[in-house]
Design a protein around this motif. Structure first.
Motif, PDB file in Angstrom:
ATOM      1  N   PRO A  43       0.691  -1.071  -0.007  1.00  0.00           N
ATOM      2  CA  PRO A  43       0.117  -0.072  -0.048  1.00  0.00           C
ATOM      3  C   PRO A  43       0.984   1.441   0.097  1.00  0.00           C
ATOM      4  CG  PRO A  43      -0.760  -1.599   1.619  1.00  0.00           C
ATOM      5  CD  PRO A  43       0.559  -2.074   1.284  1.00  0.00           C
ATOM      6  N   ARG A  44       0.460   2.191  -0.477  1.00  0.00           N
ATOM      7  CA  ARG A  44       1.139   3.487  -0.777  1.00  0.00           C
ATOM      8  C   ARG A  44       0.126   4.719  -0.635  1.00  0.00           C
ATOM      9  NH1 ARG A  44       5.845   3.308  -3.755  1.00  0.00           N
ATOM     10  NH2 ARG A  44       5.554   5.186  -4.850  1.00  0.00           N
ATOM     11  N   PRO A  45      -0.209   4.885   1.164  1.00  0.00           N
ATOM     12  CA  PRO A  45      -1.137   5.745   1.523  1.00  0.00           C
ATOM     13  C   PRO A  45      -0.250   7.378   1.242  1.00  0.00           C
ATOM     14  CG  PRO A  45      -0.208   4.475   3.334  1.00  0.00           C
ATOM     15  CD  PRO A  45       0.451   4.026   2.070  1.00  0.00           C
ATOM     16  N   LEU A  46       0.970   7.418   1.267  1.00  0.00           N
ATOM     17  CA  LEU A  46       1.568   8.504   1.395  1.00  0.00           C
ATOM     18  C   LEU A  46       2.055   8.903  -0.181  1.00  0.00           C
ATOM     19  CD1 LEU A  46       4.126   8.178   4.443  1.00  0.00           C
ATOM     20  CD2 LEU A  46       2.013   9.504   4.040  1.00  0.00           C
ATOM     21  N   ALA A  47       1.508   8.385  -1.441  1.00  0.00           N
ATOM     22  CA  ALA A  47       1.924   8.663  -2.559  1.00  0.00           C
ATOM     23  C   ALA A  47       1.633  10.078  -2.721  1.00  0.00           C
ATOM     24  CB  ALA A  47       1.225   7.852  -3.731  1.00  0.00           C
ATOM     25  N   GLY A  48       2.438  10.946  -3.424  1.00  0.00           N
ATOM     26  CA  GLY A  48       2.250  12.202  -3.748  1.00  0.00           C
ATOM     27  C   GLY A  48       2.339  13.284  -2.382  1.00  0.00           C
ATOM     28  N   LYS A  49       2.687  12.775  -1.161  1.00  0.00           N
ATOM     29  CA  LYS A  49       3.006  13.523  -0.074  1.00  0.00           C
ATOM     30  C   LYS A  49       4.729  13.749  -0.127  1.00  0.00           C
ATOM     31  CE  LYS A  49      -1.180  13.159   1.500  1.00  0.00           C
ATOM     32  NZ  LYS A  49      -1.980  14.231   1.695  1.00  0.00           N
ATOM     33  N   ALA A  84       2.332  20.343   7.729  1.00  0.00           N
ATOM     34  CA  ALA A  84       1.080  19.826   8.356  1.00  0.00           C
ATOM     35  C   ALA A  84       1.488  19.256   9.601  1.00  0.00           C
ATOM     36  CB  ALA A  84      -0.118  19.156   7.655  1.00  0.00           C
ATOM     37  N   LEU A  85       2.596  18.573   9.732  1.00  0.00           N
ATOM     38  CA  LEU A  85       2.983  17.678  10.624  1.00  0.00           C
ATOM     39  C   LEU A  85       4.390  17.764  10.959  1.00  0.00           C
ATOM     40  CD1 LEU A  85       2.311  15.324  12.998  1.00  0.00           C
ATOM     41  CD2 LEU A  85       3.033  13.703  11.035  1.00  0.00           C
ATOM     42  N   ARG A 106       6.566   1.729  12.241  1.00  0.00           N
ATOM     43  CA  ARG A 106       5.565   2.143  13.118  1.00  0.00           C
ATOM     44  C   ARG A 106       5.019   3.683  12.932  1.00  0.00           C
ATOM     45  NH1 ARG A 106       4.156   0.160  19.367  1.00  0.00           N
ATOM     46  NH2 ARG A 106       4.298  -1.863  17.964  1.00  0.00           N
ATOM     47  N   LEU A 107       6.326   4.370  12.945  1.00  0.00           N
ATOM     48  CA  LEU A 107       6.033   5.827  12.732  1.00  0.00           C
ATOM     49  C   LEU A 107       5.805   6.081  11.492  1.00  0.00           C
ATOM     50  CD1 LEU A 107       6.600   8.794  14.013  1.00  0.00           C
ATOM     51  CD2 LEU A 107       8.833   8.680  13.125  1.00  0.00           C
ATOM     52  N   ALA A 108       6.077   5.600  10.548  1.00  0.00           N
ATOM     53  CA  ALA A 108       5.561   6.241   9.146  1.00  0.00           C
ATOM     54  C   ALA A 108       4.173   5.453   9.019  1.00  0.00           C
ATOM     55  CB  ALA A 108       6.525   4.956   7.957  1.00  0.00           C
ATOM     56  N   ALA A 126      -2.214  10.170   9.875  1.00  0.00           N
ATOM     57  CA  ALA A 126      -2.162  11.412  10.328  1.00  0.00           C
ATOM     58  C   ALA A 126      -2.334  12.425   9.005  1.00  0.00           C
ATOM     59  CB  ALA A 126      -1.294  12.163  11.243  1.00  0.00           C
ATOM     60  N   LEU A 127      -2.020  11.950   7.976  1.00  0.00           N
ATOM     61  CA  LEU A 127      -1.896  12.893   6.671  1.00  0.00           C
ATOM     62  C   LEU A 127      -3.147  12.585   5.700  1.00  0.00           C
ATOM     63  CD1 LEU A 127       1.886  13.385   5.875  1.00  0.00           C
ATOM     64  CD2 LEU A 127       0.333  14.785   7.102  1.00  0.00           C
TER      65      LEU A 127
END
Length: 400
Positions: free
Chosen positions: A183-189, A321-322, A390-392, A398-399
């Motif tokens: 999974p790539r939930p941070l794609a584009g971030k 934002a974070l 875990r942090l990622a 959060a994002l």
């Protein structure tokens, strides 16, 4: 599950080759088709029969196999897979890849392929640290080769340091990341990560530093990358190699790091894991300081370094934002870290106890407490890679 699941696995000749058999099994368990290629040296450590039995595929060994080469088999092999994996990648194989040599089946496949390549280096620590190997590594990274590991630990030869091949589960994760199977939930971030120590000069040959290895920041950058983030990795002179697949900005001093961070903005998040020196020598000498026979030490004048975490946290415009900071403490860890979070104005602080005897600073594990507006959250002692993952994952929550 990814659509592309075909792996060409080149097994180099080193003691770590035994792990390649477990790698074949693990990859097949996850639905990959694995075609093994053994170098002549690899056959001194694993047999073609064992690789064939575990992969349920033919094992390729010889460039001049008449049956295969009648149809230019090495070209077909190099392009039929979705990813080429070299594990272990020996110093010799890395040198061949970096310099374009193609005198056996493995090196010819690597020259002929048009598919992405992932290597898992493994060698003696002195070989890994040799300038030639490090030059070759930089060349390979520049060519777009993905790298996983090496890890730090005891060697079969009895020495200790970086050079151990990454563990099999790490290589599997790197394979899945390379093929977009995770999974790539941070794609584009876009995320900025700082890492490592800073070096504050006293004179041209001496400097003030600390014991940070950069391992935790490096692991965080890799974990964020694996979740799809575009990572700008600002690193001081760390003792661990930077991750591949990120934008690497190398710095020396705290002031250099501040400039690199500000140049990297805007970003959705900033993770400030670097162990930045609080002070620099204001009267650093332009020439090497010499003893003058008086027995007196030179008088060093110190000036405060910029507070990167506080500056970014307090930005009126363009603040991520974070914003995540780190607090390395030797006593009253949670209390000091909570006060630091309030003082700096960041969103989260990851506090860790680096007092003597913990083995944290420069070690392979970390024991952190995540401090946020909701209060402290104690994490168990984990390997730094696991802390990073875990942090990622928390950052992704959060994002998104």
């Amino acid at each position: 599950m990814a659509l592309h699941r075909r792996i060409l696995l080149i097994i180099g000749g080193g003691i770590a080759a035994y792990k390649s058999l477990d790698l074949i099994r693990r990859l097949r368990d996850r639905g990959f088709t694995v075609t093994p290629v053994l170098t002549p040296a690899a056959e001194q450590f694993v047999t073609p029969l064992s690789a064939s039995a575990l992969s349920a595929r033919k094992v390729y060994r010889d460039l001049f196999d008449l049956t295969d080469e009648a149809e230019m088999g090495h070209i077909e092999l190099s392009r039929d897979a979705d990813l080429v994996v070299v594990a272990p990648a020996t110093a010799d194989l890395m040198a061949k890849m970096a310099n374009g040599h193609a005198n056996d089946l493995a090196s010819t496949l690597l020259m002929a392929t048009d598919k992405p390549v992932l290597i898992a280096p493994a060698m003696n620590v002195r070989m890994w640290e040799h300038p030639a190997t490090q030059r070759n590594l930089e060349t390979l990274r520049g060519d777009g080769i993905r790298v996983v590991g090496p890890d730090r630990g005891p060697m079969a030869c009895g020495e200790f340091g970086f050079g151990r091949m990454a563990e099999v589960h790490e290589i599997v994760q790197a394979v899945e990341a390379a093929l977009g199977a995770t999974p790539r939930p941070l794609a584009g971030k876009r995320i900025i990560v700082t890492s490592g120590p800073t070096h504050e000069p006293i004179d041209p040959v001496r400097y003030i530093a600390n014991r940070s290895s950069g391992a935790q920041g490096t692991a965080i950058a890799a974990a964020l990358r694996d979740l799809g983030a575009d990572v700008t990795f600002v690193t001081g002179p760390a003792s661990v190699p930077p991750p591949d697949g990120v934008d690497i900005v190398r710095v020396e001093t705290a002031r250099d790091m501040r400039d690199a961070v500000l140049n990297g903005l805007p970003a959705e998040a900033g993770v400030f894991a670097a162990a930045v020196a609080d002070w620099h020598v204001a009267n650093a000498a332009e020439r090497k300081m010499k003893k003058d026979g008086s027995g007196k030490a030179p008088a060093l004048e110190f000036a405060e370094n910029p507070d990167i975490l506080a500056e970014v946290s307090g930005m009126a415009a363009g603040r991520p934002a974070l914003v995540v900071g780190f607090a390395a403490e030797t006593n009253d860890v949670v209390a000091h870290a909570t006060a630091k979070r309030d003082r700096k104005g960041c969103d989260w602080i990851l506090a860790n106890d680096v007092s003597e005897g913990t083995g944290i600073m420069g070690g392979t594990e970390n024991e952190v407490t995540l401090i946020s507006a909701e209060g402290p959250e104690v994490w168990p002692r984990l390997g730094k890679d696991e802390v990073a993952k875990r942090l990622a994952a928390r950052i992704a929550e959060a994002l998104t």
